[in-house]
Design an enzyme around this catalytic site. Sequence first.
Site, mmCIF file in Angstrom:
data_model
loop_
_atom_site.group_PDB
_atom_site.id
_atom_site.type_symbol
_atom_site.label_atom_id
_atom_site.label_comp_id
_atom_site.label_asym_id
_atom_site.label_seq_id
_atom_site.Cartn_x
_atom_site.Cartn_y
_atom_site.Cartn_z
ATOM 1 N N SER A 138 32.670 34.981 -33.026
ATOM 2 C CA SER A 138 33.989 34.824 -32.419
ATOM 3 C C SER A 138 34.073 35.772 -31.229
ATOM 4 C CB SER A 138 35.083 35.181 -33.443
ATOM 5 O OG SER A 138 36.318 35.456 -32.818
ATOM 6 N N TYR A 151 38.246 41.756 -39.183
ATOM 7 C CA TYR A 151 37.578 40.521 -38.760
ATOM 8 C C TYR A 151 36.647 40.799 -37.586
ATOM 9 C CZ TYR A 151 37.100 35.655 -37.157
ATOM 10 O OH TYR A 151 36.616 34.432 -36.765
ATOM 11 N N LYS A 155 32.447 40.245 -37.478
ATOM 12 C CA LYS A 155 31.771 39.388 -36.512
ATOM 13 C C LYS A 155 30.752 40.184 -35.686
ATOM 14 C CE LYS A 155 33.584 35.455 -37.570
ATOM 15 N NZ LYS A 155 32.748 34.377 -38.165
#
Length: 255
Positions: A138, A151, A155
């Site tokens: 992402s 998050y 990633k």
Amino acid sequence: MSLEGSFRGKRVLVTGAGRGIGRAVVKRLHSYGAIVIATSRNPENLKTLKVECPRIETIVADLQNWEETRSAFDKLEPVDCLLNNAGLGAVKSLMTSTLEEFNQMFQINVTGTWSITQLIAQKMVNAEKGGSICFISSICGGKPFPLFGAYCMTKSALEMMANCLAVELGPKKIRVNVVRPACVDTDMLNVAETGVGMTVGVGDAFQAFMTSRTPYPGYHMEMEYLVNLILFSLSDLSPQVTGTVMTIDGGFQLS
């Protein structure tokens, strides 16, 4: 060779196949004549996917459970390609995240992905036919975002995992790459845009932020654009491409 021709008859394992990006990739691969193994922790999602794509094989497994993952895939025949798409997204500040939330994020996004990749990549090595692996990251893997701290961290870890594996598996003719998308229509994007469960106005602020920082008109991309890039990275059309992060974000990374 066309993209479609590159996958006809190939065995491809797709994690997180029940919805979103994974589901779109499975449907395209099915239309290309690939032999698709679709996995998800949600059996109902796999049932409806099987209706749409009757030739696929489905496996229900929760990647945050190491033993369950190993048991579910241990006897699987070697595949030509692996798409690591499964992941958990949450809109939560690092300052307010609980240990349980933090650990779950890493168990699914990092540990679970490592577990299945280690198992499937070893099968590729043993088969001595080469192969290709793609990790879905992402734009959060390359830039910090408020309310996406854990998050973002997972990633970034995935991208380093892919790079390390590209070095380890390269001599075995196994390519490992990352696709790093910006905004495509998924559940997590819908939460961020609407601000559901967050402070009033957060959703509007997110949309304004993304629009102002994306040079190419509109920060939303069509799902098919992302699927095209993912399949290119996995296909025989990208030999010698390994250890790369392929970004598709309308130029967001330039800002």
